[in-house]
Write an enzyme that holds these catalytic residues in place. Structure first.
Site, mmCIF file in Angstrom:
data_model
loop_
_atom_site.group_PDB
_atom_site.id
_atom_site.type_symbol
_atom_site.label_atom_id
_atom_site.label_comp_id
_atom_site.label_asym_id
_atom_site.label_seq_id
_atom_site.Cartn_x
_atom_site.Cartn_y
_atom_site.Cartn_z
ATOM 1 N N ARG A 64 -2.931 -9.580 -20.427
ATOM 2 C CA ARG A 64 -3.958 -9.355 -21.453
ATOM 3 C C ARG A 64 -3.522 -8.336 -22.500
ATOM 4 O O ARG A 64 -4.142 -8.231 -23.551
ATOM 5 C CB ARG A 64 -5.305 -9.015 -20.835
ATOM 6 C CG ARG A 64 -5.333 -7.773 -19.991
ATOM 7 C CD ARG A 64 -6.593 -7.702 -19.161
ATOM 8 N NE ARG A 64 -7.819 -7.711 -19.968
ATOM 9 C CZ ARG A 64 -8.202 -6.716 -20.751
ATOM 10 N NH1 ARG A 64 -7.477 -5.639 -20.850
ATOM 11 N NH2 ARG A 64 -9.321 -6.797 -21.435
ATOM 12 N N PRO A 107 0.817 -1.218 0.000
ATOM 13 C CA PRO A 107 0.000 0.000 0.000
ATOM 14 C C PRO A 107 0.855 1.275 0.000
ATOM 15 O O PRO A 107 0.359 2.348 -0.311
ATOM 16 C CB PRO A 107 -0.813 -0.116 1.299
ATOM 17 C CG PRO A 107 -0.770 -1.559 1.671
ATOM 18 C CD PRO A 107 0.561 -2.045 1.185
ATOM 19 N N GLU A 130 3.033 -8.192 8.738
ATOM 20 C CA GLU A 130 3.011 -6.728 8.739
ATOM 21 C C GLU A 130 3.896 -6.127 7.674
ATOM 22 O O GLU A 130 3.962 -4.918 7.515
ATOM 23 C CB GLU A 130 3.448 -6.212 10.099
ATOM 24 C CG GLU A 130 2.303 -5.521 10.804
ATOM 25 C CD GLU A 130 2.508 -5.544 12.285
ATOM 26 O OE1 GLU A 130 2.812 -4.497 12.854
ATOM 27 O OE2 GLU A 130 2.368 -6.632 12.860
ATOM 28 N N ASP A 163 -9.992 -1.284 -24.858
ATOM 29 C CA ASP A 163 -10.290 -1.188 -23.438
ATOM 30 C C ASP A 163 -10.602 0.235 -23.011
ATOM 31 O O ASP A 163 -10.090 1.190 -23.574
ATOM 32 C CB ASP A 163 -9.089 -1.629 -22.597
ATOM 33 C CG ASP A 163 -8.956 -3.125 -22.514
ATOM 34 O OD1 ASP A 163 -9.858 -3.821 -22.990
ATOM 35 O OD2 ASP A 163 -7.940 -3.574 -21.966
HETATM 36 C C1 9WO Z 1 -0.603 -5.941 8.616
HETATM 37 C C2 9WO Z 1 -0.812 -5.574 9.929
HETATM 38 C C3 9WO Z 1 -1.143 -6.306 11.075
HETATM 39 C C4 9WO Z 1 -1.265 -5.635 12.314
HETATM 40 C C5 9WO Z 1 -1.026 -4.279 12.369
HETATM 41 C C6 9WO Z 1 -0.683 -3.561 11.211
HETATM 42 C C7 9WO Z 1 -0.578 -4.231 10.025
HETATM 43 N N1 9WO Z 1 -0.264 -3.780 8.790
HETATM 44 C C8 9WO Z 1 -0.250 -4.805 7.946
HETATM 45 C C9 9WO Z 1 0.064 -4.684 6.536
HETATM 46 O O1 9WO Z 1 0.012 -3.625 5.996
HETATM 47 N N2 9WO Z 1 0.464 -5.822 5.917
HETATM 48 C C10 9WO Z 1 0.832 -5.816 4.549
HETATM 49 C C11 9WO Z 1 0.157 -6.998 3.863
HETATM 50 C C12 9WO Z 1 2.317 -5.911 4.366
HETATM 51 C C13 9WO Z 1 2.708 -5.945 2.889
HETATM 52 C C14 9WO Z 1 1.947 -7.054 2.166
HETATM 53 N N3 9WO Z 1 0.548 -6.919 2.469
HETATM 54 C C15 9WO Z 1 -0.253 -6.176 1.667
HETATM 55 C C16 9WO Z 1 0.017 -5.693 0.399
HETATM 56 N N4 9WO Z 1 -1.460 -5.761 1.995
HETATM 57 N N5 9WO Z 1 -1.968 -4.998 1.021
HETATM 58 C C17 9WO Z 1 -1.083 -4.947 0.037
HETATM 59 C C18 9WO Z 1 -1.284 -4.192 -1.154
HETATM 60 C C19 9WO Z 1 -0.393 -4.258 -2.185
HETATM 61 C C20 9WO Z 1 -0.600 -3.486 -3.300
HETATM 62 N N6 9WO Z 1 -1.657 -2.651 -3.389
HETATM 63 C C21 9WO Z 1 -2.541 -2.578 -2.397
HETATM 64 C C22 9WO Z 1 -2.391 -3.333 -1.252
#
Ligand code: 9WO
Length: 258
Positions: A164, A95, A126, A179
């Site tokens: 794609r 993120p 995390e 698209d």
């Molecule tokens: C997990 C967590 C647990 C307890 C307290 C805080 C916390 N933060 C996170 C967290 O952000 N975990 C992520 C899970 C770590 C990197 C991989 N993960 C992830 C990638 N979640 N969402 C994405 C992602 C990737 C690309 N675009 C949007 C979301």
């Protein structure tokens, strides 16, 4: 040239969503792309395959350790060379990354076709030890402003968007050039049989066979939708003379609605 993908993930089975279904499955069977999966647990230096540990500084959750991830990424890079990639690019999905959008799709597809392999690092827990990111990650990308349980779904979403675009991935009937977002506008509504469903008729123009009128109706519908749902897309894009005229019609009609 085959597009070369490698993913580093503790849940490699998830990638069956791409290899076993639909357009992405067919494209792989046709040799348009290849994928190898690397489980960091196989590179752990303990007997239990543990690859996470508690965060320095305290707090909840666990952090993925650098060493097993780096070893898995190293193996992925080596496989990419033998699969014909001239070089590799390591991308981390998080993120905190830069936004992944249509411009990135076109950019990354061109690089894949020029022989740059993609290594996608999928985090869990995390996140990943920052030192690993500093050492090997060239680009950190986000697919949207939300958090999910791990990077795998984001990696698959990214791969699907690139696959794609590969020449021959979509059948003759469909084309990625048609698209939404190629035009910088949202797509228009679509209809199929029956002509009347639940009392709702298909717009008459679509049954007319008048291709010029149909094209203009679709363009107008795309403009109206974009204006209503994603107005910022219109400010980022120049309008043709025809589009300017259609926007004037849309404004007049939507004023009448209020
Ligand atoms: C997990 C967590 C647990 C307890 C307290 C805080 C916390 N933060 C996170 C967290 O952000 N975990 C992520 C899970 C770590 C990197 C991989 N993960 C992830 C990638 N979640 N969402 C994405 C992602 C990737 C690309 N675009 C949007 C979301």
């Amino acid at each position: 040239m085959t597009a070369v993908f490698d993913c580093v993930s503790i849940f490699p089975e998830m990638f069956a969503a791409l290899t076993e279904f639909g357009v992405t499955r067919k494209a792989r069977e046709a040799g348009l792309w290849s994928l190898a999966l690397w489980n960091p647990r196989d590179y752990a230096r303990n007997a239990w395959g543990i690859v996470d540990d508690r965060p320095y500084g305290g707090g909840p959750g666990m952090v993925m350790q650098a060493a097993p991830l780096e070893a898995a990424i190293h193996a992925a890079r080596a496989r990419q060379q033998s699969a014909g990639a001239a070089r590799s690019q390591v991308v981390y999905l998080s993120p905190q990354g830069a936004p992944f959008n249509h411009a990135k799709v076109m950019d990354m597809t061109a690089r894949l076709m020029a022989g740059v392999g993609l290594v996608l690092l999928c985090g869990r827990y995390e996140g990943v030890d920052e030192r690993l990111i500093e050492r090997v990650v060239e680009e950190e990308l986000s697919v949207g402003d939300f958090v999910v349980s791990g990077g795998e779904l984001a990696a698959m979403l990214l791969m699907d968007a690139l696959i794609r675009q590969l020449p021959g991935a979509l059948g003759d009937a469909a084309s990625a050039a048609e698209d939404s977002f190629v035009s910088g506008l949202l797509d228009c509504p679509h209809y199929t049989r029956p002509e009347v469903y639940a009392g709702q008729a298909v717009p008459e123009v679509l049954l007319s066979g008048d291709h010029a009128r149909i094209r203009r109706w679709r363009l107008k519908a795309s403009l109206a939708r974009t204006r209503k749902r994603r107005p910022e897309l219109l400010t980022q894009r120049a309008l043709s003379a025809e589009e300017t005229q259609l926007m004037t019609e849309i404004r007049l009609e939507q004023c009448g609605e209020q």
